[in-house]
Each structure stands twice: as structure tokens, then as C-alpha cells.
Write a protein that holds these residues in place. Structure first.
Motif, PDB file in Angstrom:
ATOM      1  N   SER A  81     -14.329 -14.614  -3.592  1.00 50.34           N
ATOM      2  CA  SER A  81     -14.750 -14.716  -2.197  1.00 50.34           C
ATOM      3  C   SER A  81     -13.803 -15.616  -1.415  1.00 50.34           C
ATOM      4  N   CYS A  82     -13.377 -16.713  -2.057  1.00 52.60           N
ATOM      5  CA  CYS A  82     -12.446 -17.651  -1.411  1.00 52.60           C
ATOM      6  C   CYS A  82     -11.069 -17.017  -1.223  1.00 52.60           C
ATOM      7  N   ALA A  83     -10.668 -16.144  -2.143  1.00 47.17           N
ATOM      8  CA  ALA A  83      -9.313 -15.577  -2.114  1.00 47.17           C
ATOM      9  C   ALA A  83      -9.116 -14.601  -0.959  1.00 47.17           C
ATOM     10  N   LEU A  84     -10.188 -13.937  -0.524  1.00 47.25           N
ATOM     11  CA  LEU A  84     -10.040 -12.887   0.474  1.00 47.25           C
ATOM     12  C   LEU A  84      -9.531 -13.410   1.815  1.00 47.25           C
ATOM     13  N   LEU A  85      -9.907 -14.640   2.173  1.00 47.43           N
ATOM     14  CA  LEU A  85      -9.450 -15.198   3.456  1.00 47.43           C
ATOM     15  C   LEU A  85      -7.928 -15.380   3.481  1.00 47.43           C
ATOM     16  N   PRO A  86      -7.314 -16.113   2.542  1.00 46.96           N
ATOM     17  CA  PRO A  86      -5.841 -16.240   2.584  1.00 46.96           C
ATOM     18  C   PRO A  86      -5.119 -14.917   2.340  1.00 46.96           C
ATOM     19  N   ILE A  87      -5.724 -14.000   1.582  1.00 48.20           N
ATOM     20  CA  ILE A  87      -5.097 -12.688   1.382  1.00 48.20           C
ATOM     21  C   ILE A  87      -4.993 -11.954   2.717  1.00 48.20           C
ATOM     22  N   PHE A  88      -6.080 -11.968   3.476  1.00 43.30           N
ATOM     23  CA  PHE A  88      -6.060 -11.284   4.777  1.00 43.30           C
ATOM     24  C   PHE A  88      -5.098 -11.967   5.748  1.00 43.30           C
ATOM     25  N   LEU A  89      -5.095 -13.294   5.770  1.00 46.53           N
ATOM     26  CA  LEU A  89      -4.203 -14.020   6.680  1.00 46.53           C
ATOM     27  C   LEU A  89      -2.740 -13.807   6.304  1.00 46.53           C
ATOM     28  N   THR A  90      -2.453 -13.700   5.019  1.00 42.82           N
ATOM     29  CA  THR A  90      -1.085 -13.393   4.586  1.00 42.82           C
ATOM     30  C   THR A  90      -0.684 -12.008   5.044  1.00 42.82           C
ATOM     31  N   ASN A  95       1.961 -12.397   7.676  1.00 40.72           N
ATOM     32  CA  ASN A  95       3.138 -12.415   6.796  1.00 40.72           C
ATOM     33  C   ASN A  95       3.602 -13.856   6.558  1.00 40.72           C
ATOM     34  N   SER A  96       2.622 -14.726   6.265  1.00 39.75           N
ATOM     35  CA  SER A  96       2.868 -16.163   6.165  1.00 39.75           C
ATOM     36  C   SER A  96       3.089 -16.595   4.719  1.00 39.75           C
ATOM     37  N   ILE A  97       4.189 -17.322   4.473  1.00 37.26           N
ATOM     38  CA  ILE A  97       4.469 -17.850   3.138  1.00 37.26           C
ATOM     39  C   ILE A  97       3.426 -18.891   2.756  1.00 37.26           C
ATOM     40  N   LYS A  98       2.991 -19.696   3.724  1.00 42.91           N
ATOM     41  CA  LYS A  98       1.997 -20.734   3.461  1.00 42.91           C
ATOM     42  C   LYS A  98       0.720 -20.123   2.889  1.00 42.91           C
ATOM     43  N   TYR A  99       0.205 -19.082   3.541  1.00 37.70           N
ATOM     44  CA  TYR A  99      -1.009 -18.444   3.047  1.00 37.70           C
ATOM     45  C   TYR A  99      -0.749 -17.678   1.749  1.00 37.70           C
ATOM     46  N   GLY A 100       0.485 -17.203   1.578  1.00 36.26           N
ATOM     47  CA  GLY A 100       0.836 -16.532   0.331  1.00 36.26           C
ATOM     48  C   GLY A 100       0.771 -17.480  -0.850  1.00 36.26           C
ATOM     49  N   LEU A 116       0.211  -4.610  -1.824  1.00 33.33           N
ATOM     50  CA  LEU A 116      -0.116  -4.646  -0.398  1.00 33.33           C
ATOM     51  C   LEU A 116       1.056  -5.198   0.418  1.00 33.33           C
ATOM     52  N   ILE A 117       1.647  -6.295  -0.058  1.00 34.50           N
ATOM     53  CA  ILE A 117       2.765  -6.918   0.650  1.00 34.50           C
ATOM     54  C   ILE A 117       3.981  -5.995   0.668  1.00 34.50           C
ATOM     55  N   LEU A 118       4.263  -5.338  -0.445  1.00 40.04           N
ATOM     56  CA  LEU A 118       5.414  -4.437  -0.522  1.00 40.04           C
ATOM     57  C   LEU A 118       5.239  -3.233   0.403  1.00 40.04           C
ATOM     58  N   ILE A 119       4.024  -2.693   0.460  1.00 42.79           N
ATOM     59  CA  ILE A 119       3.754  -1.554   1.343  1.00 42.79           C
ATOM     60  C   ILE A 119       3.887  -1.983   2.802  1.00 42.79           C
ATOM     61  N   GLN A 120       3.362  -3.159   3.114  1.00 43.69           N
ATOM     62  CA  GLN A 120       3.461  -3.668   4.483  1.00 43.69           C
ATOM     63  C   GLN A 120       4.925  -3.843   4.897  1.00 43.69           C
ATOM     64  N   SER A 121       5.727  -4.393   3.989  1.00 41.92           N
ATOM     65  CA  SER A 121       7.150  -4.597   4.282  1.00 41.92           C
ATOM     66  C   SER A 121       7.862  -3.255   4.460  1.00 41.92           C
ATOM     67  N   TYR A 122       7.510  -2.283   3.626  1.00 45.79           N
ATOM     68  CA  TYR A 122       8.120  -0.953   3.734  1.00 45.79           C
ATOM     69  C   TYR A 122       7.781  -0.311   5.082  1.00 45.79           C
ATOM     70  N   ASN A 123       6.535  -0.444   5.519  1.00 47.39           N
ATOM     71  CA  ASN A 123       6.114   0.138   6.793  1.00 47.39           C
ATOM     72  C   ASN A 123       6.840  -0.489   7.977  1.00 47.39           C
ATOM     73  N   GLN A 124       7.177  -1.765   7.844  1.00 52.51           N
ATOM     74  CA  GLN A 124       7.886  -2.452   8.922  1.00 52.51           C
ATOM     75  C   GLN A 124       9.327  -1.971   9.029  1.00 52.51           C
ATOM     76  N   LYS A 125       9.963  -1.742   7.881  1.00 48.95           N
ATOM     77  CA  LYS A 125      11.385  -1.351   7.874  1.00 48.95           C
ATOM     78  C   LYS A 125      11.597   0.157   7.696  1.00 48.95           C
ATOM     79  N   LEU A 156       8.302 -14.416   0.475  1.00 47.10           N
ATOM     80  CA  LEU A 156       6.850 -14.430   0.314  1.00 47.10           C
ATOM     81  C   LEU A 156       6.458 -13.976  -1.090  1.00 47.10           C
ATOM     82  N   THR A 157       7.072 -12.893  -1.549  1.00 47.82           N
ATOM     83  CA  THR A 157       6.777 -12.367  -2.882  1.00 47.82           C
ATOM     84  C   THR A 157       7.143 -13.378  -3.964  1.00 47.82           C
ATOM     85  N   GLY A 158       8.308 -13.990  -3.818  1.00 49.61           N
ATOM     86  CA  GLY A 158       8.761 -14.959  -4.816  1.00 49.61           C
ATOM     87  C   GLY A 158       7.870 -16.180  -4.887  1.00 49.61           C
TER      88      GLY A 158
END
Length: 467
Positions: free
Chosen positions: A77-86, A90-95, A122-131, A143-145
Motif C-alpha cells: 500500500s505504501c509503495a503505490l504512492l511513490p510508484i505513481f509519482l515516479t 519521472n523523478s529519480i527521488k521517487y524512484g 512501466l518505466i521502460l514503456i513510458q520512456s519508449y512512448n516519449q521517444k 532513473l532505472t539505475g
């Protein structure tokens, strides 16, 4: 915590663990509220979502004493908030925060390892959609690293078993994760089934028979509505919605595919419940919007009315079942669910049974026979210390995974106490035709279920029961 506070008494140790357990549970609910408010953009619906999480009677009970499954649910339950904010920023801090929480969750329940895998996808798909290509941006690579590094460090820090020999320990963990070495039996749909031979429908059935009906209705509404919008590509946060669907679909599918060992209902996958709750809240919100278009009543009145209809049943069950909400079933489980499914497999009712014996029998020495000897002795810690020494326990011998109720005469003792786990005694006891089942002196009866009974092994006594 017990050592830090210098707590020696076993009862106090248990109570401290219960308090810590429920603190985690409440923290998970509060963080889920923040997540729901962020994605649903409504404090009222976010509050409704947190009520779906809080007022599941069975999970509410586990929130006090289940130090693995309930904690894993809270951390998820706690993880879903930073996952959504990331995902959103696209924030490294929340990642990094997401990675730390994922590591903590994995150290609590190993199957949660699916979560960082889904998040990376999710992050890889989001990055692909952007580029619109596989040439990922520098920020996505960073962010991934950072995420992967934070997961690895977090798992290592929160999992002491890895400290000595990390690689060997991880190898052993993954070797045993697929088929946990547990050879006990489950009582499921009227049959005794080994934990490593469960049918594919085991988890779905347990979810559907133990979750309040109104919760299930809104889950189905929310899920079907979301799938339709995804198909029409009208859903906001398209890939995040797919992530949320995968959050409950993937673990269940993996369990079915690997034929994993499971026991005690669906407690091993309580961590998927926050994902189910998300779609319950969507179903509730979209039902409100639909009713608003059909009925000339203010939205607030509709929310109050629908909230009452949704939560009054579960709330009444939590009150009426107290302190045994862990045996909550809905009507889909049948008139007497224990005829087809396990009852109080956790043995929490044993405490009341032992307290009844202590109150009604003042002999200096008592011999109590129980098929759940370990569970009984753990509850023993809550008894009056002056009487603890007068209790002697004998655990009955198992034959072919069932208890030898036909030969009860061979056991010498004063009382037989049972929660009917893992034996054929429940149906046999209801007929009350043989010794010692004619000699019932106390029982706990809840919603047509007899979750605990005590039998006098010396003589027939007047029956006393708690309804």
C-alpha cells in the motif's frame, strides 16, 4: 523492539508485536489514501478507497497479528504512492524511494519480487512512448539505475539472512520459493488437498468467498469499466492502469503456472489486495457518476447513501465477529462455511477456550488434549500466571494427515479442545454420536460455524456455548 524495551513477559511480547503490526497496517491505509487522492483527484473518493482497505473483516483481523502477510500488504500500500509519482513525474527521488520500499516488501514476502519487475517495465514503456524508439533518454537510464541499486541495497539491509553469504542465501531462497517444503493439507471445497497440489482456482475462490459482496461488485464494475476504456484508449494514465491490473493478475497467474505451495486461504497473497481496492474505488466513483446522471440528487447525498450501503454490512460483521473477524465469509461460502473450508486455522479462539477452562475448573492439575498443541500453548501465555503451571498439554497423533478421532478413548486427560483444523472431526462432531463429542461443555459459534469446542473427557456436562 522486545529487547530494546526489555520486555520479558511472553504475553507482553505478543501484545507489543500486535501493536507494531497494526501500526504498520494503519500506515499502509494512510499512504494508500494519499495515493488514491493523487490519482483520483478527490479526497472523498480517496477516503472511500481507504475504507475498502480498512473494513475487510478478515484482513482487519490479520492486521493485528499476521506479521508477514499483513505487513507485506501494508508495505505494498505504501509503495503505490511513490510508484505513481515516479511514473507521473519521472523523478529519480521517487524512484529511489520506490526501490527502498520494494526491497523492504521483498524481504517480507519473497513473491513481491514481481513488483520491481513490473515497475521497471512501466518505466521502460513510458520512456519508449516519449521517444517512440528504444533510444532511452539519459534521465530514464539514470532513473532505472538508481532504482535497481536502491532495491538491491534495500533487500540486503532489511534481510539479515543475506548478510553472511548473500549469493548462497539468494540461491537457496529462489530454489525453495517455487515449491515451499510444506506437506500439510488444506481443507478446500469439502476435500483435503495437499498444499503443493492445490487447484488453479484456489486463490480466486478464496478471494470471492471471504471478501464482502459489495466490495466484489464495485471491483468488477471498476475493472470492467477500466478494461473497456483501455480498449477504446480513453483511459487516463493508460500504462499505469495496465500496471495496476498486472499488480493482481500477475501474482495469481504465476502461482497457477508454477503450481506453487499455498495454505491457509489466500493470506500468502494479501499483498495484491491494494490493487483490488484501487478498482473497487474506481467502481464506486464511476457508479456515483452514473447515478448522478440518472437521479436528481446532489452528488454528496449519493456518496453518503452509497457509502452506507457499501460499508454497513462489513462494519456490522467486524463488530459482531469480534474478536474473531478472521473467520469472516460471505454467503458464497455456504450456510456453514466450515463444512467446506477451514475455520479458525490461526487458532486465535484457543485463548477464550483456555480462559473458560481456567474460570470453570479450579483443580490444581489439568490435562488438556489438543490437535493444535503449539497454538494452544502460545495462547497459554495470556492466562493467569498462577494457573499456567497447572495446565499440561498432550498433542494428538496424526494418521494420514487426519486426526485419529475414532480412538479418543486411548487418550487420558480432562478436556479436549479443538478448532477442527485439518481433521474430519467437524462433520463428525456435528452428529455428536460418539465419545467425546457427546460431552461438549463449551463452544464458540459464529454465523452457523462452530470455530472452537471443548469436550469433557471424564463425564457428560451441561452444554455452554458462546453465540
Amino acid at each position: 523492539i522486545d529487547l530494546a524495551l526489555n520486555i520479558q513477559d511472553k504475553a507482553e511480547i505478543f501484545m507489543m508485536r500486535h501493536r507494531v503490526n497494526f501500526t504498520f497496517y494503519l500506515l499502509g491505509i494512510y499512504t494508500f489514501f494519499l495515493f488514491s487522492k493523487s490519482i483520483l483527484q478527490s479526497k472523498i473518493i480517496a477516503f472511500i478507497a481507504s475504507m475498502f482497505l480498512l473494513l475487510h473483516p478478515r484482513l482487519f483481523a490479520h492486521g493485528f497479528y499476521n506479521c508477514k502477510d499483513s505487513i507485506a500488504q501494508a508495505i505494498m500500500s505504501c509503495a503505490l504512492l511513490p510508484i505513481f509519482l515516479t511514473y507521473k513525474k519521472n523523478s529519480i527521488k521517487y524512484g529511489i524511494i520506490t526501490g527502498i520500499i520494494c526491497g523492504l516488501a521483498i524481504s517480507t514476502r519473497i513473491p513481491v519480487i514481481f513488483l520491481p519487475c513490473l515497475f521497471l517495465l512501466l518505466i521502460l514503456i513510458q520512456s519508449y512512448n516519449q521517444k517512440k524508439s528504444l533510444n532511452f533518454t539519459k534521465s530514464s537510464i539514470n532513473l532505472t539505475g538508481y532504482f535497481i541499486l536502491s532495491v538491491i541495497i534495500s533487500v540486503y539491509v532489511f534481510w539479515p539472512i543475506l548478510w553472511a553469504k548473500p549469493l548462497i542465501s539468494i540461491k537457496h531462497v529462489f530454489e525453495t520459493m517455487n515449491h515451499f517444503p510444506w506437506h500439510g493439507i488444506n481443507y478446500y471445497m469439502g476435500n483435503f488437498i495437499r498444499g503443493d497440489q492445490i487447484p488453479w482456482h484456489y486463490i480466486p475462490v478464496w478471494i470471492f468467498i471471504t471478501t464482502p459482496i459489495t466490495f466484489l461488485i464495485f471491483f468488477l464494475i471498476g475493472l470492467i469499466n477500466t478494461l473497456l476504456k483501455l480498449y477504446e484508449k480513453q483511459e487516463q494514465y493508460f500504462w499505469f492502469q495496465i500496471f495496476m491490473i498486472s499488480g493482481f493478475a500477475c501474482p495469481i497467474s504465476i502461482i497457477i503456472f508454477l503450481n506453487s505451495t499455498l495454505y491457509d486461504g489466500w493470506r500468502h497473497v494479501f499483498f495484491i489486495y491494494p490493487f483490488l481496492v484501487y478498482f473497487m474505488s474506481l467502481g464506486f466513483s464511476r457508479t456515483i457518476n452514473w447515478l448522478k446522471s440518472k437521479i436528481p440528487i446532489s452528488k454528496n447525498k449519493l456518496i453518503i447513501s452509497l457509502s452506507f450501503l457499501t460499508f454497513v454490512g462489513p462494519l456490522i460483521n467486524i463488530v459482531n465477529l469480534h474478536p474473531h473477524q478472521q473467520v469472516h465469509y460471505n454467503f458464497l461460502a455456504g450456510k456453514d462455511p466450515m463444512e467446506n473450508f477451514e475455520g479458525d486455522y490461526w487458532g486465535a479462539s484457543m485463548r477464550q477456550g483456555l480462559e473458560w477452562i481456567m474460570k470453570n475448573d479450579d483443580r490444581d492439575s489439568l490435562t488438556i488434549i489438543s490437535p493444535e498443541g503449539i497454538v494452544a500453548t502460545k495462547n497459554w501465555s495470556f492466562l493467569d500466571k498462577k494457573r499456567q503451571k497447572s495446565f499440561k498439554y498432550i498433542k494428538r497423533r496424526k494418521i494420514n494427515s487426519t486426526f485419529e478421532y475414532e480412538n479418543m478413548l486411548k487418550y487420558s486427560g480432562d478436556y479436549y479442545i479443538t478448532n477442527f483444523r485439518g481433521s474430519k472431526e467437524y462433520s463428525h462432531m456435528k452428529k455428536a454420536l460418539t465419545y467425546p463429542f457427546k460431552n461438549e461443555v463449551y463452544s464458540i459459534n459464529i454465523n452457523n460455524m462452530k470455530i472452537l469446542a471443548i469436550y469433557d473427557l471424564n463425564k457428560t456436562s451441561n452444554i455452554s456455548s458462546q453465540n
